[in-house]
Scaffold this motif. Sequence first.
Motif, short mmCIF file in Angstrom:
data_model
loop_
_atom_site.label_atom_id
_atom_site.label_comp_id
_atom_site.label_asym_id
_atom_site.label_seq_id
_atom_site.Cartn_x
_atom_site.Cartn_y
_atom_site.Cartn_z
N PRO A 8 0.82 -1.22 0.00
CA PRO A 8 0.00 0.00 0.00
C PRO A 8 0.86 1.27 0.00
CG PRO A 8 -0.87 -1.58 1.57
CD PRO A 8 0.43 -2.14 1.07
N GLU A 9 2.02 1.22 0.67
CA GLU A 9 2.87 2.39 0.77
C GLU A 9 3.55 2.78 -0.54
OE1 GLU A 9 4.01 -0.54 2.89
OE2 GLU A 9 2.13 0.00 3.87
N ASN A 10 3.73 1.83 -1.46
CA ASN A 10 4.44 2.16 -2.70
C ASN A 10 3.55 2.10 -3.94
OD1 ASN A 10 4.20 -0.59 -3.25
ND2 ASN A 10 6.38 -1.00 -3.10
N ALA A 26 5.21 -8.36 -13.95
CA ALA A 26 4.66 -8.60 -12.62
C ALA A 26 4.47 -10.09 -12.41
CB ALA A 26 3.33 -7.88 -12.46
N CYS A 27 4.83 -10.54 -11.22
CA CYS A 27 4.60 -11.92 -10.84
C CYS A 27 3.52 -11.92 -9.78
CB CYS A 27 5.88 -12.55 -10.31
SG CYS A 27 5.67 -14.31 -9.94
N LEU A 28 2.45 -12.65 -10.03
CA LEU A 28 1.35 -12.77 -9.09
C LEU A 28 1.49 -14.10 -8.38
CD1 LEU A 28 0.43 -10.89 -11.55
CD2 LEU A 28 -1.84 -11.21 -10.64
N CYS A 29 1.70 -14.01 -7.09
CA CYS A 29 1.95 -15.21 -6.29
C CYS A 29 1.25 -15.09 -4.95
CB CYS A 29 3.45 -15.40 -6.08
SG CYS A 29 4.26 -16.22 -7.47
N ALA A 30 1.56 -16.02 -4.06
CA ALA A 30 1.00 -16.01 -2.71
C ALA A 30 2.10 -16.40 -1.73
CB ALA A 30 -0.17 -16.97 -2.60
N GLU A 61 -3.10 -12.34 -2.27
CA GLU A 61 -3.97 -12.28 -1.09
C GLU A 61 -3.79 -10.96 -0.35
OE1 GLU A 61 -3.16 -15.94 0.96
OE2 GLU A 61 -4.46 -17.05 -0.40
N ASP A 62 -2.57 -10.51 -0.21
CA ASP A 62 -2.31 -9.23 0.45
C ASP A 62 -2.86 -8.05 -0.35
OD1 ASP A 62 -1.01 -10.52 2.49
OD2 ASP A 62 1.01 -9.95 1.84
N ARG A 63 -2.86 -8.18 -1.68
CA ARG A 63 -3.30 -7.08 -2.54
C ARG A 63 -4.56 -7.45 -3.33
NH1 ARG A 63 -1.00 -2.33 -2.13
NH2 ARG A 63 -3.21 -2.12 -2.38
N ALA A 64 -5.41 -8.25 -2.73
CA ALA A 64 -6.66 -8.65 -3.39
C ALA A 64 -7.52 -7.45 -3.73
CB ALA A 64 -7.42 -9.63 -2.51
N ASP A 65 -7.37 -6.35 -2.99
CA ASP A 65 -8.12 -5.13 -3.28
C ASP A 65 -7.81 -4.60 -4.67
OD1 ASP A 65 -5.51 -4.63 -2.20
OD2 ASP A 65 -6.05 -2.54 -1.86
N LEU A 66 -6.60 -4.84 -5.15
CA LEU A 66 -6.21 -4.35 -6.47
C LEU A 66 -6.38 -5.38 -7.57
CD1 LEU A 66 -2.91 -2.42 -5.82
CD2 LEU A 66 -5.10 -1.51 -6.53
N ILE A 67 -6.03 -6.59 -7.29
CA ILE A 67 -6.00 -7.59 -8.36
C ILE A 67 -6.99 -8.73 -8.11
CG2 ILE A 67 -3.67 -7.09 -9.18
CD1 ILE A 67 -4.20 -10.00 -7.00
N GLY A 68 -7.95 -8.51 -7.27
CA GLY A 68 -8.94 -9.54 -6.95
C GLY A 68 -9.69 -10.05 -8.16
N LEU A 133 -2.49 -3.71 -15.34
CA LEU A 133 -1.98 -3.38 -14.01
C LEU A 133 -1.85 -1.88 -13.81
CD1 LEU A 133 -0.96 -4.42 -11.29
CD2 LEU A 133 1.32 -4.59 -12.31
N ARG A 134 -1.45 -1.20 -14.84
CA ARG A 134 -1.31 0.26 -14.74
C ARG A 134 -2.63 0.91 -14.37
NH1 ARG A 134 1.62 4.08 -19.22
NH2 ARG A 134 -0.36 4.29 -20.30
N LYS A 135 -3.69 0.48 -14.99
CA LYS A 135 -5.02 1.02 -14.65
C LYS A 135 -5.46 0.59 -13.26
CE LYS A 135 -6.59 1.68 -19.36
NZ LYS A 135 -7.49 1.27 -20.43
N ALA A 136 -5.12 -0.63 -12.88
CA ALA A 136 -5.50 -1.12 -11.54
C ALA A 136 -4.81 -0.31 -10.44
CB ALA A 136 -5.17 -2.60 -11.40
#
Length: 138
Positions: A8-10, A26-30, A61-68, A133-136
Motif C-alpha cells: 500500500p505504501e508504494n 509482474a509476478c502474481l503469487c502467494a 492475497e495481500d493485494r486482493a483489493d487491487l488484483i482480486g 496493471l497500470r489502470k489497476a
Amino acid sequence: MSSITLEPENQHQLAQRMQDDVWVVACLCAAWCDVCTSYRPGFDELAAQHPDKLFIWIDIEDRADLIGDFDVENFPTLLIQRGDDVMFYGTTIPDHRIAHRLITAHADKTDAELKMQAHSSAEYRSWQVERNLRKALA
C-alpha cells in the motif's frame, strides 16, 4: 536491482513509474506458495538482468483489493505489459529462464507489432481491459 513488492505504501510510486511506455513484468503469487517462494530469487535475478524494466512482485492475497478480479489459476502467473498494452498474462513454468525468453521475445517487437498483438484475439483484447496493471494501480 531486485523486484519491488507491491505494498500500500508504494502503490502510488509504482503507478507513477508506469506512466510512460515502461515495460512492466509482474509476478502474481502467494506467500504460502512454496513454488512462489522458490521462484522469487530467479525473478529478482531477471530484474537485475533487465534494469530498464519494472519488476513487481504481487501477493494476490495481500493485494486482493487491487488484483482480486485478475484470474490466477496457478503459480507463478506472469503479467508482461508496456504502457497500456498487456502482452502476456498467464501461468508459466517456475523457471526464470522461461520468463526471460518471454520478456525478450516481446521487447524485441516493434511498436506496430506490439499494438497488433494486443488486439489480435478476443483473449488479448480482454487482457487490455481486465488485466491492465497500470489502470489497476491508478
